[in-house]
Motif scaffolding. Structure first.
Motif, PDB file in Angstrom:
ATOM      1  N   ASN A  78      37.314  35.381  43.205  1.00 12.13           N
ATOM      2  CA  ASN A  78      38.679  34.791  42.463  1.00 12.13           C
ATOM      3  C   ASN A  78      39.217  35.655  41.611  1.00 12.13           C
ATOM      4  N   ASN A  79      38.751  36.639  40.928  1.00 16.71           N
ATOM      5  CA  ASN A  79      39.244  37.347  39.780  1.00 16.71           C
ATOM      6  C   ASN A  79      39.558  38.794  40.323  1.00 16.71           C
ATOM      7  N   SER A  80      39.207  38.981  41.543  1.00 14.28           N
ATOM      8  CA  SER A  80      39.323  40.467  42.130  1.00 14.28           C
ATOM      9  C   SER A  80      40.675  40.735  42.130  1.00 14.28           C
ATOM     10  N   ILE A  81      40.876  42.276  41.843  1.00  9.17           N
ATOM     11  CA  ILE A  81      42.144  42.904  42.164  1.00  9.17           C
ATOM     12  C   ILE A  81      42.466  42.795  43.725  1.00  9.17           C
ATOM     13  N   GLU A  82      41.516  42.786  44.590  1.00  8.26           N
ATOM     14  CA  GLU A  82      41.890  42.806  45.892  1.00  8.26           C
ATOM     15  C   GLU A  82      42.653  41.471  45.952  1.00  8.26           C
ATOM     16  N   TYR A  83      42.125  40.512  45.657  1.00 10.13           N
ATOM     17  CA  TYR A  83      42.675  39.058  46.029  1.00 10.13           C
ATOM     18  C   TYR A  83      44.081  39.072  45.228  1.00 10.13           C
ATOM     19  N   ALA A  84      44.083  39.711  44.171  1.00 11.06           N
ATOM     20  CA  ALA A  84      45.618  39.569  43.386  1.00 11.06           C
ATOM     21  C   ALA A  84      46.780  40.479  44.409  1.00 11.06           C
ATOM     22  N   ASN A  85      46.174  41.683  44.873  1.00 10.72           N
ATOM     23  CA  ASN A  85      47.196  42.413  45.962  1.00 10.72           C
ATOM     24  C   ASN A  85      47.468  41.392  47.110  1.00 10.72           C
ATOM     25  N   GLU A  86      46.688  40.924  47.665  1.00 10.34           N
ATOM     26  CA  GLU A  86      46.904  40.077  48.974  1.00 10.34           C
ATOM     27  C   GLU A  86      47.889  38.827  48.572  1.00 10.34           C
ATOM     28  N   HIS A  88      45.655  48.058  57.111  1.00  7.59           N
ATOM     29  CA  HIS A  88      45.796  46.835  56.562  1.00  7.59           C
ATOM     30  C   HIS A  88      47.293  46.773  56.163  1.00  7.59           C
ATOM     31  N   VAL A  89      47.713  45.223  56.134  1.00  7.35           N
ATOM     32  CA  VAL A  89      49.167  45.112  55.787  1.00  7.35           C
ATOM     33  C   VAL A  89      49.368  45.162  54.185  1.00  7.35           C
ATOM     34  N   SER A  90      48.306  45.073  53.670  1.00  4.10           N
ATOM     35  CA  SER A  90      48.424  45.467  52.118  1.00  4.10           C
ATOM     36  C   SER A  90      48.637  46.917  51.827  1.00  4.10           C
ATOM     37  N   GLN A  91      49.591  47.453  51.161  1.00  2.00           N
ATOM     38  CA  GLN A  91      50.086  48.708  51.197  1.00  2.00           C
ATOM     39  C   GLN A  91      49.435  49.179  49.617  1.00  2.00           C
ATOM     40  N   ASN A  92      48.697  48.329  49.029  1.00  5.40           N
ATOM     41  CA  ASN A  92      48.188  48.765  47.687  1.00  5.40           C
ATOM     42  C   ASN A  92      46.636  49.118  47.548  1.00  5.40           C
ATOM     43  N   SER A 116      44.174  35.661  56.175  1.00  2.00           N
ATOM     44  CA  SER A 116      43.421  36.845  55.810  1.00  2.00           C
ATOM     45  C   SER A 116      43.459  36.849  54.220  1.00  2.00           C
ATOM     46  N   VAL A 117      44.121  36.293  53.455  1.00  2.00           N
ATOM     47  CA  VAL A 117      43.782  36.014  52.047  1.00  2.00           C
ATOM     48  C   VAL A 117      42.461  35.152  51.635  1.00  2.00           C
TER      49      VAL A 117
END
Length: 684
Positions: free
Chosen positions: A623-631, A405-409, A613-614
């Motif tokens: 809408n409330n997920s931490i995955e969405y926040a990281n993206e 993933h590009v997301s590094q969290n 991707s987001v």
């Protein structure tokens, strides 16, 4: 030889056992029977020998038990290698390990050398306060005089930097104030037991509980990376002076850990290496117990009730777990008996470190350890942290190399903990609260408006956005012994987006999700129009896409970014024809393409790919997920670097709201977003 589960079944069905009414009597009866089992006796011989050998070599502070000169030097040289390669964080990791293993400074200069080397890393990372402290310590510990001029110059530069910008050394608090909202009330029902209901309307984002753990333990995977007391990431390790296993972020955490549990763990290193984290946590629970709590058990004040966990938990105990309870109890008694014996270890002689169970016998302590082991399976809570998957962490944790993933969290289980009040939250696969952690402390926040008299729920792990219904039910039944009946599990039509679309193909007729309903089925079927696709042809196309994806990654790793972009775009084109628009593999492809564009500074193309991707992550995880926040955080960085001010501000505001919901305003990423926002507002 009679198997353990057969032995326990025989015991629990025995007429003598069935007449017992006290928990203590029941467990004593079981343990007495287990002593006669051959496999238990083999463990007994092995560990009694280990305990005897350790007991005859009891350490004091001057012994520096478990320190190792050769290991310390090896880790320091490894740090030097990475420092020369400009891999600063890896160098810091190895220097920290070197410091943990360095023997007593009176007999070696290794500790001074490791501290001096680490100060160079801190200077490069602009951690000037830590750099200055390391230099002072190295000089006090006998750093070679011929090399002092280099340290003196570095310290002078540090003092200048600190004087210019003293605020750069501020740190976040790793503790929170315990709290339980008066809008929570405890409710009891025969079916669900004790649980929380809303005593009044609870608003979205409202904190309903903050609690410190009764006892907790760091996952062994994160040793040397996170503090063994507060679980925050270690920058400058503060080791235990006696052993190499106690690693802390500060002397304050080290002293707190010593008072609570490390006073005995420090002297049980070899035994603790043989057991899992759950067994070690049971020991910490015992060490945290007050005298009144222990006497309630040992003086038969707790009457036996038909505890379901007792009958269901017993068959889960292994020979090793049962016998190790005896071994730990013997170890505890021996060390407590020796606390007042003449010793150089002044810390151990202090009365404040003598726990409540000082005068108890072996069977008392073994009884409590077994009870804790049995109950932990259904009561333990995972402490999670948002971990940044950087290049150096991929070296330390090789499993990260499989992530694309590009997301590094990534959310990681850092520790295990027992929370008393928090255990009353009932489970839901689609809960109305969300959990975050500040150090060791757990915080519950409402994710929506909760009406009066509605159950206030928490997810025990199997979430609707991450597991299928069958997977969730199986996990909960196996670990917690109940069949989930929450709203998300009751209706067949209530499938999650992840289940429907996460791995779905695209229907050429209606663009609906196409899935293989049975692994043995020869066709994929559209979930909307029932159109069929031959599975052989599908698998061939999927294989080709995967090969293109891996080839693009290899080209970029070799430095051929333009060729990597071209190959990734070819992969994207094929996957757009084959996969549903919300398929996660398609999202990962956009993710990877965004990363490649970012590497050549094409921020606009990177943000365009990342935005697609987001949208998938938002749809799949909510809408409330931490995955969405990281993206959103990642997308905000791309907009920021591309000077797309309006887009960046809108994305930052959305990300801040989610990070506030999950972690609060003190979160590091939240503060970074605030800084970006302030900068952009000044640009308008």
């Amino acid at each position: 030889m009679l198997k353990l589960d057969e032995l326990i079944q025989n015991i629990t069905q025995d007429s003598d056992y069935s007449r017992l009414t006290l928990e203590r009597d029941k467990i004593e009866y079981i343990l007495a029977k287990l002593r006669d089992n051959d496999s238990i006796l083999k463990w007994k011989d092995k560990y009694e020998k280990c305990i005897k050998e350790e007991h005859t070599q009891r350490p004091s502070i001057s012994d520096c038990r478990c320190k190792n000169r050769e290991e310390s030097e090896r880790y320091r040289l490894e740090g030097n290698k990475h420092f020369q390669s400009k891999e600063d964080h890896l160098a810091l990791y190895w220097y920290n390990k070197s410091i943990c293993f360095a023997p007593n400074p009176s007999t070696t200069s290794l500790l001074a050398l490791a501290l001096a080397n680490r100060s160079a890393v801190f200077f490069k990372l602009q951690k000037f306060k830590e750099c200055s402290q390391d230099i002072e310590s190295a000089l006090e510990l006998g750093y070679p005089s011929e090399l002092r001029s280099k340290l003196d110059k570095r310290k002078s530069l540090c003092n200048t930097k600190l004087h210019q910008n003293p605020l750069t050394q501020s740190s976040l608090s790793s503790t929170a104030t315990p709290f339980r909202s008066d809008k929570l009330r405890v409710h009891y029902s025969k079916e669900a037991g004790r649980s929380y209901k809303a005593a009044n309307i609870i608003s979205k984002g409202e904190i309903v509980m903050i609690e410190a753990p009764y006892a907790s333990i760091l996952n062994s995977k994160w040793h040397y990376l996170h503090c063994d007391y507060c679980y925050e990431e270690i920058v400058a390790v503060t080791p235990c002076p006696l052993c190499s296993s106690g690693c802390y972020c500060s002397s304050l955490c080290r002293d707190k850990a010593w008072r609570l549990y490390h006073w005995i763990e420090c002297h049980s290193f070899e035994i603790l290496q043989q057991v899992d984290d759950g067994t070690r946590l049971s020991l910490r629970i015992l060490l945290s117990s007050s005298r009144s709590e222990i006497l309630d058990i040992c003086c038969h004040k707790i009457r036996a009730k038909p505890h379901e966990w007792l009958t269901k938990g017993l068959h889960k105990l292994t020979d090793e777990s049962c016998f190790l309870s005896f071994m730990f109890s013997q170890r505890i008694i021996r060390w407590i008996q020796d606390l007042n014996v003449s010793t150089d270890d002044k810390i151990l002689k202090n009365d404040q470190y003598q726990p409540a169970f000082k005068n108890l016998n072996n069977i008392d302590i073994a009884l409590m350890l077994v009870s804790h082991i049995q109950q932990l399976r259904t009561n333990v809570h995972a402490i999670t942290k948002l971990v940044t998957i950087s290049k150096w962490r991929k070296v330390v944790c090789p499993e990260y190399n499989d992530l694309h993933h590009v997301s590094q969290n990534r959310q990681e289980r850092i520790a295990l903990a027992l929370y008393l009040n928090s255990s009353l939250f009932n489970h839901s696969c689609n809960p109305n609260t969300i959990v975050s952690f500040t150090g060791r402390d757990i915080t519950f926040k409402a994710t929506c408006n909760i009406a009066k008299d509605v159950d206030v729920t928490h997810c025990y792990g199997p979430h609707i956005n991450h597991m299928t219904r069958k997977e969730r039910i199986d996990v909960l039944l196996k670990q917690y012994y109940f069949t989930c009946s929450c709203d998300a599990c009751q209706s067949d039509s209530n499938l999650s987006n992840a289940e429907l679309y996460g791995n779905a193909l695209k229907c050429k007729k209606c663009d609906g999700p196409v899935k293989q309903t049975d692994k043995d089925e020869a066709f994929y079927r559209c979930q909307n129009c029932q159109w069929l696709i031959d599975s052989t042809e599908v698998l061939r196309k999927i294989s080709r896409c995967n090969r293109l994806f891996l080839r693009a990654q290899k080209l970029s790793e070799d430095g051929n970014i333009q060729a990597g972009i071209a190959t990734m775009k070819e992969c994207l084109s094929d996957r757009l024809q084959l996969l549903h628009k919300f398929n996660l593999d398609l999202s990962f492809t956009y993710d990877s393409l965004a990363k490649l564009y970012a590497e050549i500074g094409n921020w606009k193309s990177a943000s365009t790919a990342c935005h697609k991707s987001v949208k998938t992550v938002q749809f799949i995880y909510g809408n409330n997920s931490i995955e969405y926040a990281n993206e959103l955080h990642k997308l905000a960085l791309l907009y920021f670097n591309g000077k797309q001010i309006n887009e960046a501000l809108a994305t930052i505001n959305a990300a801040i709201a989610l990070f506030d919901l999950h972690y609060g305003s003190s979160n590091t990423t939240r503060k970074e977003l605030d800084d970006m926002k302030c900068f952009l507002l000044n640009c308008l």
